[in-house]
Design a protein around this motif. Structure first.
Motif, PDB file in Angstrom:
ATOM      1  N   GLY A 107       0.601  -1.152   0.092  1.00 57.15           N
ATOM      2  CA  GLY A 107      -0.035  -0.004  -0.115  1.00 57.15           C
ATOM      3  C   GLY A 107       0.732   1.328   0.014  1.00 57.15           C
ATOM      4  O   GLY A 107       0.530   2.177  -0.595  1.00 57.15           O
ATOM      5  N   SER A 108       1.932   1.213   0.690  1.00 61.35           N
ATOM      6  CA  SER A 108       2.807   2.434   0.776  1.00 61.35           C
ATOM      7  C   SER A 108       3.511   2.686  -0.803  1.00 61.35           C
ATOM      8  O   SER A 108       3.462   3.754  -1.210  1.00 61.35           O
ATOM      9  N   ALA A 109       3.767   1.786  -1.278  1.00 61.29           N
ATOM     10  CA  ALA A 109       4.120   1.870  -2.860  1.00 61.29           C
ATOM     11  C   ALA A 109       3.102   2.295  -3.658  1.00 61.29           C
ATOM     12  O   ALA A 109       3.440   3.248  -4.457  1.00 61.29           O
ATOM     13  N   LEU A 110       1.887   1.876  -3.394  1.00 57.15           N
ATOM     14  CA  LEU A 110       0.835   2.254  -4.622  1.00 57.15           C
ATOM     15  C   LEU A 110       0.401   3.700  -4.028  1.00 57.15           C
ATOM     16  O   LEU A 110       0.043   4.567  -4.995  1.00 57.15           O
ATOM     17  N   LEU A 111       0.522   4.023  -2.822  1.00 60.32           N
ATOM     18  CA  LEU A 111       0.082   5.463  -2.545  1.00 60.32           C
ATOM     19  C   LEU A 111       1.186   6.331  -2.945  1.00 60.32           C
ATOM     20  O   LEU A 111       0.873   7.535  -3.358  1.00 60.32           O
ATOM     21  N   LEU A 112       2.229   6.052  -2.964  1.00 61.60           N
ATOM     22  CA  LEU A 112       3.583   6.858  -3.595  1.00 61.60           C
ATOM     23  C   LEU A 112       3.293   7.171  -4.920  1.00 61.60           C
ATOM     24  O   LEU A 112       3.407   8.155  -5.349  1.00 61.60           O
ATOM     25  N   GLU A 113       2.849   6.097  -5.711  1.00 62.37           N
ATOM     26  CA  GLU A 113       2.399   6.380  -7.268  1.00 62.37           C
ATOM     27  C   GLU A 113       1.118   7.192  -7.298  1.00 62.37           C
ATOM     28  O   GLU A 113       1.224   8.073  -8.232  1.00 62.37           O
ATOM     29  N   ALA A 114       0.357   6.919  -6.404  1.00 63.67           N
ATOM     30  CA  ALA A 114      -1.130   7.635  -6.663  1.00 63.67           C
ATOM     31  C   ALA A 114      -0.914   9.099  -6.428  1.00 63.67           C
ATOM     32  O   ALA A 114      -1.427  10.118  -6.939  1.00 63.67           O
ATOM     33  N   ASP A 115      -0.110   9.327  -5.329  1.00 59.84           N
ATOM     34  CA  ASP A 115      -0.063  10.805  -5.047  1.00 59.84           C
ATOM     35  C   ASP A 115       1.108  11.476  -5.838  1.00 59.84           C
ATOM     36  O   ASP A 115       1.370  12.673  -5.697  1.00 59.84           O
ATOM     37  N   GLY A 116       1.461  10.808  -6.803  1.00 62.70           N
ATOM     38  CA  GLY A 116       2.566  11.569  -7.902  1.00 62.70           C
ATOM     39  C   GLY A 116       3.891  11.587  -7.373  1.00 62.70           C
ATOM     40  O   GLY A 116       4.753  12.352  -8.280  1.00 62.70           O
ATOM     41  N   ILE A 117       4.227  11.055  -6.300  1.00 65.06           N
ATOM     42  CA  ILE A 117       5.559  11.119  -5.609  1.00 65.06           C
ATOM     43  C   ILE A 117       6.472  10.275  -6.507  1.00 65.06           C
ATOM     44  O   ILE A 117       7.766  10.990  -6.703  1.00 65.06           O
ATOM     45  N   ALA A 118       6.063   9.122  -6.672  1.00 65.25           N
ATOM     46  CA  ALA A 118       6.933   8.128  -7.510  1.00 65.25           C
ATOM     47  C   ALA A 118       6.966   8.458  -8.832  1.00 65.25           C
ATOM     48  O   ALA A 118       8.118   7.996  -9.465  1.00 65.25           O
ATOM     49  N   GLU A 119       5.917   9.045  -9.525  1.00 61.53           N
ATOM     50  CA  GLU A 119       6.026   9.666 -10.876  1.00 61.53           C
ATOM     51  C   GLU A 119       6.380   8.211 -11.726  1.00 61.53           C
ATOM     52  O   GLU A 119       7.102   8.299 -12.686  1.00 61.53           O
ATOM     53  N   GLY A 120       5.960   7.164 -11.590  1.00 63.34           N
ATOM     54  CA  GLY A 120       6.202   6.030 -12.412  1.00 63.34           C
ATOM     55  C   GLY A 120       7.471   5.296 -12.176  1.00 63.34           C
ATOM     56  O   GLY A 120       7.792   3.934 -12.892  1.00 63.34           O
ATOM     57  N   SER A 121       7.886   5.599 -11.123  1.00 61.98           N
ATOM     58  CA  SER A 121       9.432   4.985 -10.927  1.00 61.98           C
ATOM     59  C   SER A 121       9.310   3.487 -10.231  1.00 61.98           C
ATOM     60  O   SER A 121      10.075   2.765 -10.607  1.00 61.98           O
ATOM     61  N   ILE A 122       8.299   3.475  -9.596  1.00 61.04           N
ATOM     62  CA  ILE A 122       7.958   1.977  -8.977  1.00 61.04           C
ATOM     63  C   ILE A 122       7.257   1.025  -9.933  1.00 61.04           C
ATOM     64  O   ILE A 122       7.903  -0.228 -10.099  1.00 61.04           O
ATOM     65  N   LEU A 123       6.675   1.841 -10.782  1.00 57.79           N
ATOM     66  CA  LEU A 123       5.603   1.044 -11.898  1.00 57.79           C
ATOM     67  C   LEU A 123       7.023   0.278 -12.792  1.00 57.79           C
ATOM     68  O   LEU A 123       6.812  -0.590 -13.246  1.00 57.79           O
ATOM     69  N   GLY A 124       7.586   1.225 -13.267  1.00 53.80           N
ATOM     70  CA  GLY A 124       8.690   0.945 -14.007  1.00 53.80           C
ATOM     71  C   GLY A 124       9.902   0.252 -13.770  1.00 53.80           C
ATOM     72  O   GLY A 124      10.470  -0.346 -14.382  1.00 53.80           O
ATOM     73  N   ALA A 125       9.851   0.071 -12.401  1.00 57.58           N
ATOM     74  CA  ALA A 125      11.239  -0.865 -11.916  1.00 57.58           C
ATOM     75  C   ALA A 125      11.091  -2.312 -11.944  1.00 57.58           C
ATOM     76  O   ALA A 125       9.945  -2.701 -12.152  1.00 57.58           O
ATOM     77  N   PRO A 126      12.268  -2.840 -12.589  1.00 59.64           N
ATOM     78  CA  PRO A 126      12.022  -4.378 -12.163  1.00 59.64           C
ATOM     79  C   PRO A 126      11.489  -4.966 -11.046  1.00 59.64           C
ATOM     80  O   PRO A 126      11.534  -4.417 -10.199  1.00 59.64           O
ATOM     81  N   HIS A 127      11.034  -6.151 -11.403  1.00 56.15           N
ATOM     82  CA  HIS A 127      10.362  -6.799 -10.224  1.00 56.15           C
ATOM     83  C   HIS A 127      11.120  -6.828  -8.746  1.00 56.15           C
ATOM     84  O   HIS A 127      10.537  -6.682  -7.797  1.00 56.15           O
TER      85      HIS A 127
END
Length: 547
Positions: free
Chosen positions: A398-418
């Motif tokens: 959930g922490s990772a998903l919220l970082l993406e949802a809040d725009g903090i990650a800017e896709g960096s977690i989504l785009g990272a290798p597994h």
């Protein structure tokens, strides 16, 4: 079904002298022989083995996808039915006069500890993030609620009641027969109500051998997935491409090096004795795991994380009755093929993994549950670990998903290798120094969990090889099994890298899934007999289910 006498304790051949003193040599030797022949076949022709593995996976998915899905769905239904049956409140895993060996608090703590395996760390961030990109709802053009709830719901599907019902079935079959009917604590004993004394020979040996092979398949998957995460973490910490390339994929030499280090520690752990080695490592892993959980809780938006836990949990319960039996058709119209591929990559893999680990975890759960009623056991073995897994994924994922949802990650977690996603999440959630420290802690935790899981698996394998007899400390046997596990893990990685582990698991779990179906029938026969006996005492006797 023919009536089978089960009056006496199974008499299983155990040698009294020589290298295999205290063991059933047939089970021990044939298990090792099968694995070593498989290793030789993989090493002799890696390319051909990789092609054959792909073909076997395709055949398995075609023939057994529905089997896997429906089998675990039935486990959930039967577990729920057993909870509400009146006889389940009286029938014990043991004699009627037996009392629990552990306090309820200690017993539940051990149940939760059984759920703290390496998979819960490997997929803590990666799985929820993957499901936020693609899951059956998204592929069908929508989600039930927001993306975060949908992603966590499908994660909960894989780590929830289905998984723990799978373990509970094995533990129930063992507990009812071993504690209740004084059978030896080994896998064949779970089938005594169906086959009786026939299990003393080759039939029983076959059950125990398949159980050992299932554990080997499960622990191999655990080791390889953990090694991938360790190498990726070391790459992040050191910046060295020896541990992982720029795409985040660890090379074979790095994986094999990490495996040798881990299995050396495994051997040291077992040689130091169960109390000093394995228990100490397991307790340390549990302590560090809870430390990681609290760091994420303390540094994240606690209210939103817990709200996500509740929302996803309710959505999971709402959809479970239908989702646990859904089999997506690869030959149907879109999005059926895409959903079928997703199910093969995730759900079928998980169900195979839980089946492979069931003899290992089920044996542990049965050992600690003497004196518990069937109802009490199911509630403790299924609900407590499920809640722990839900909390873990809701907080870390959930922490990772919220970082993406809040725009903090800017896709960096989504785009990272597994294997890099958990480390990327730490970079964004913590300051640089704290993130570096936590990355080191995560790598250390992966190593601890590999050591703890492998050590415990070797102990379980030795116990089955001894046909449930009390085995003295046998360091050389432990070392041999460590070498065997290292050999199969290295061979599988050499054939197709980390990705080949999933394929091996899906294929390898099929035989023991059949044994688990028989265990379910064994449980039902015992419960029906107990129900009939109870009705007779009450003066309302029903059909006679005596064996």
């Amino acid at each position: 079904m023919a009536k089978v006498p089960i009056a006496d304790r199974l008499k299983i051949r155990i040698v009294e002298r020589g290298f295999y003193k205290g063991f059933n040599p047939t089970v021990s030797l044939i298990s090792k022989l099968i694995i070593m022949l498989l290793v030789l076949a993989l090493v002799a022709n890696p390319t051909g083995a990789a092609d054959q593995l792909q073909e076997l996976k395709a055949v398995t998915l075609s023939l057994f996808s529905a089997w896997y899905i429906n089998l675990l769905g039935i486990f959930v239904v039967v577990s729920a039915a057993l909870v509400v049956l009146p006889v389940s409140g009286r029938l014990k895993l043991g004699k009627p006069s037996d009392v629990p060996e552990y306090s309820t608090q200690s017993w539940l703590s051990m149940m939760i500890c059984a759920g703290i395996g390496i998979g819960i760390l490997v997929f803590s961030v990666s799985e929820p993030v993957s499901h936020s990109i693609s899951n059956p709802d998204i592929l069908a053009g929508g989600t039930d609620g927001d993306v975060i709830t949908s992603a966590l719901r499908f994660t909960f599907l894989h780590w929830g009641i289905s998984a723990w019902s799978c373990y509970a079935i094995v533990a129930l079959a063992l507990g009812l027969n071993c504690h209740g009917n004084d059978q030896p604590m080994t896998m064949r004993s779970a089938l005594v109500p169906l086959f009786g004394a026939r299990l003393e020979g080759w039939l029983g040996n076959g059950v125990d051998i398949l159980s050992i092979l299932a554990i080997i398949a499960g622990i191999t998957t655990t080791i390889v997935l953990g090694l991938e995460q360790i190498c990726s973490g070391l790459s992040v910490l050191t910046g060295s491409t020896f541990f992982a390339d720029f795409a985040g994929d660890p090379p074979l030499v790095a994986l094999l090096t990490a495996m040798l280090v881990a299995l050396s520690i495994v051997t040291t752990s077992i040689l130091s004795g169960v109390d000093r080695g394995v228990k100490w490592i397991s307790n340390l892993g549990l302590l560090v795991a809870f430390g990681v959980l609290f760091v994420f809780l303390l540094t994240g938006p606690v209210g939103r994380l817990l709200a996500g836990l509740v929302e996803a949990g309710l959505a999971y319960l709402r959809h479970l009755p239908t989702e646990m039996f859904i089999v997506y058709g690869a030959s149907s119209d879109p999005p059926g093929p895409e959903q079928a591929r997703w199910q093969a990559d995730w759900t079928i893999f998980y169900w195979a993994w839980w089946i492979a680990f069931a003899p290992f975890v089920g044996l542990f759960l049965a050992r600690i549950s003497r004196g518990r009623t069937v109802r009490e056991f199911i509630l403790g073995a299924v609900i407590a670990p499920t809640l722990m897994c839900f909390l873990w994924f809701a907080v870390l994922g959930g922490s990772a998903l919220l970082l993406e949802a809040d725009g903090i990650a800017e896709g960096s977690i989504l785009g990272a290798p597994h294997a890099m996603r958990i480390y990327q999440t730490l970079d964004l959630a913590l300051d640089p120094i704290a993130a570096t420290i936590m990355k080191g802690v995560i790598v250390f935790l992966f190593l601890i969990l590999i050591v703890a899981s492998t050590s415990a698996a070797i102990i379980a394998i030795k116990s089955i090889g001894a046909s449930g007899a009390v085995v003295a400390e046998t360091p050389l046997h432990s070392m041999i099994w460590a070498v065997v596990i290292a050999g199969i893990a290295g061979a599988v990685m050499a054939v197709g890298g980390v990705s080949s582990v999933r394929d091996t698991m899906i294929v390898g779990a099929v035989p023991f899934s059949g044994i688990m179906a028989l265990m379910l029938l064994s449980i039902l026969r015992i419960v029906l007999k107990a129900r009939a006996s109870s009705a007779a005492v009450d003066g309302t006797a029903g059909p006679d289910f005596r064996t």
